[in-house]
Scaffold this active site. Structure first.
Site, PDB file in Angstrom:
ATOM      1  N   LYS A 128      -1.090  -1.092  -4.283  1.00 23.15           N
ATOM      2  CA  LYS A 128      -2.117  -0.059  -4.324  1.00 23.15           C
ATOM      3  C   LYS A 128      -1.376   1.270  -4.385  1.00 23.15           C
ATOM      4  O   LYS A 128      -0.639   1.619  -3.460  1.00 23.15           O
ATOM      5  CB  LYS A 128      -3.039  -0.092  -3.104  1.00 23.15           C
ATOM      6  CG  LYS A 128      -4.112   0.997  -3.183  1.00 23.15           C
ATOM      7  CD  LYS A 128      -4.949   1.150  -1.936  1.00 23.15           C
ATOM      8  CE  LYS A 128      -5.914   2.332  -2.129  1.00 23.15           C
ATOM      9  NZ  LYS A 128      -6.602   2.690  -0.873  1.00 23.15           N
ATOM     10  N   TYR A 133       0.845  -1.180   0.000  1.00 22.47           N
ATOM     11  CA  TYR A 133       0.000   0.000   0.000  1.00 22.47           C
ATOM     12  C   TYR A 133       0.891   1.244   0.000  1.00 22.47           C
ATOM     13  O   TYR A 133       1.439   1.635   1.026  1.00 22.47           O
ATOM     14  CB  TYR A 133      -0.892  -0.035   1.240  1.00 22.47           C
ATOM     15  CG  TYR A 133      -1.978   1.010   1.322  1.00 22.47           C
ATOM     16  CD1 TYR A 133      -2.100   2.042   0.389  1.00 22.47           C
ATOM     17  CD2 TYR A 133      -2.920   0.958   2.356  1.00 22.47           C
ATOM     18  CE1 TYR A 133      -3.104   2.978   0.481  1.00 22.47           C
ATOM     19  CE2 TYR A 133      -3.936   1.904   2.461  1.00 22.47           C
ATOM     20  CZ  TYR A 133      -4.016   2.915   1.529  1.00 22.47           C
ATOM     21  OH  TYR A 133      -5.015   3.854   1.629  1.00 22.47           O
TER      22      TYR A 133
END
EC number: 4.1.3.3
Length: 307
Positions: A175, A145
């Site tokens: 992400k 992330y």
């Protein structure tokens, strides 16, 4: 910790980072989850992220985080939804415990933030961190992330994904919550066919699609899934002008919310106004949107023709 071997990761497309439904006293309202999962599934969405920024899991206890994963896995199984669990944003023992719990509870993949206090200072340290977590969930795909404006972990992402791919057999993507589409395009080029980049900025969904980025995790997809899907369909059809107009509409929806408070509180308010699903306030210490603020959000969305 276990030896890592290659695993399959098939999640693609749009994925909302689901909100944690809270009661007025800030206890978790687990009973809302089946209705919430129904809405997402019937909207044509194929997966959910549990524990992301929108879920506020960094402010929740470990028992609450585990119970939320359990309830979402239960709801997802009967609706054929992929469940990605975000395990980071906590002390290392808790991160490893959460990763292991996800591996044991039927989660399909995990996502992790970096260490946010003793932050990784270079690519090797960040890969080491992700690899350690991966070994606590050796049967699951793991993604990173990247949200540098929150974590202040700033390393070259194209190089990171290449190094992580070389060292971590279960590493399956990222992400990417940054506005730097040039870097995102480089990440995409460095990924393998079985890996994926999920754009984390819904206001860039159309331009990212033109670069070949076809998957995205965005808070607004919780209550505007159809509009986001229409943007992706327009890109697939090479209808750039239609995609531009739809992107403008989605961006205006977001702009209608943000004057009323912090990101998660205003998005939860938008969710309630648009869908009627009661997700409640954001977790402490975030401040809830006032009743007057909710009315202004509703008025703006009506003027946009979105409700």
């Amino acid at each position: 910790m276990s030896t890592l071997r290659n695993v399959t990761f098939k999640a693609r497309g749009l994925m909302p980072p689901v909100f944690t439904p809270l009661k007025p006293d800030l206890t978790v309202n687990y009973d809302v989850i089946p209705k919430y999962a129904d809405f997402i599934s019937k909207s044509g969405i194929k997966g959910v992220l549990v524990g992301g920024t929108a879920g506020g899991h960094m402010s929740l206890s470990m028992p609450e985080r585990k119970k939320l994963v359990e309830e979402w896995v239960k709801a997802a199984r009967v609706r054929d939804l992929h469940v990605m669990g975000q395990v980071g944003g906590a002390s290392m023992p808790d991160v490893l415990e959460m990763a292991n719990y996800c591996a044991m509870s039927g989660v399909d993949s995990i996502l992790t933030l970096p260490e946010t206090y003793f932050r990784p200072k270079n690519i090797d340290e960040l890969v080491d961190y992700v690899e350690t977590i991966a070994k606590s969930a050796p049967n699951l795909p793991i993604l990173y992330y990247h949200i540098p404006h929150i974590t202040n972990v700033i390393v070259n992402m194209p190089t990171f994904v290449s190094e992580a791919t070389n060292r971590i057999p279960t590493f399956k993507g990222i992400k990417f919550s940054s506005n730097d589409l040039s870097e995102a395009a480089q990440v995409l080029r460095n990924l393998k066919d079985d890996q994926q980049i999920f754009l984390g900025t819904a206001t860039l969904l159309a331009p990212a699609g033109l670069l070949g980025i076809k998957s995205s995790i965005g808070t607004v997809y919780n209550f505007m899934p159809k509009l986001a899907q229409e943007i992706q369909e327009a890109i697939e059809q090479s209808n750039v002008e239609k995609a531009r107009k739809l992107q403008e509409k989605l961006s205006l929806v977001i702009e209608a919310l943000v004057p009323e408070g912090g990101w998660v509180p205003v998005m939860k308010a938008g969710m309630e106004v648009v869908t009627g699903i009661e997700v409640g306030p954001a977790s402490s210490p975030q401040k809830p949107v006032t009743e007057d603020g909710k009315k202004r959000i509703e008025e703006r969305l009506r003027k946009l023709g979105m409700i």
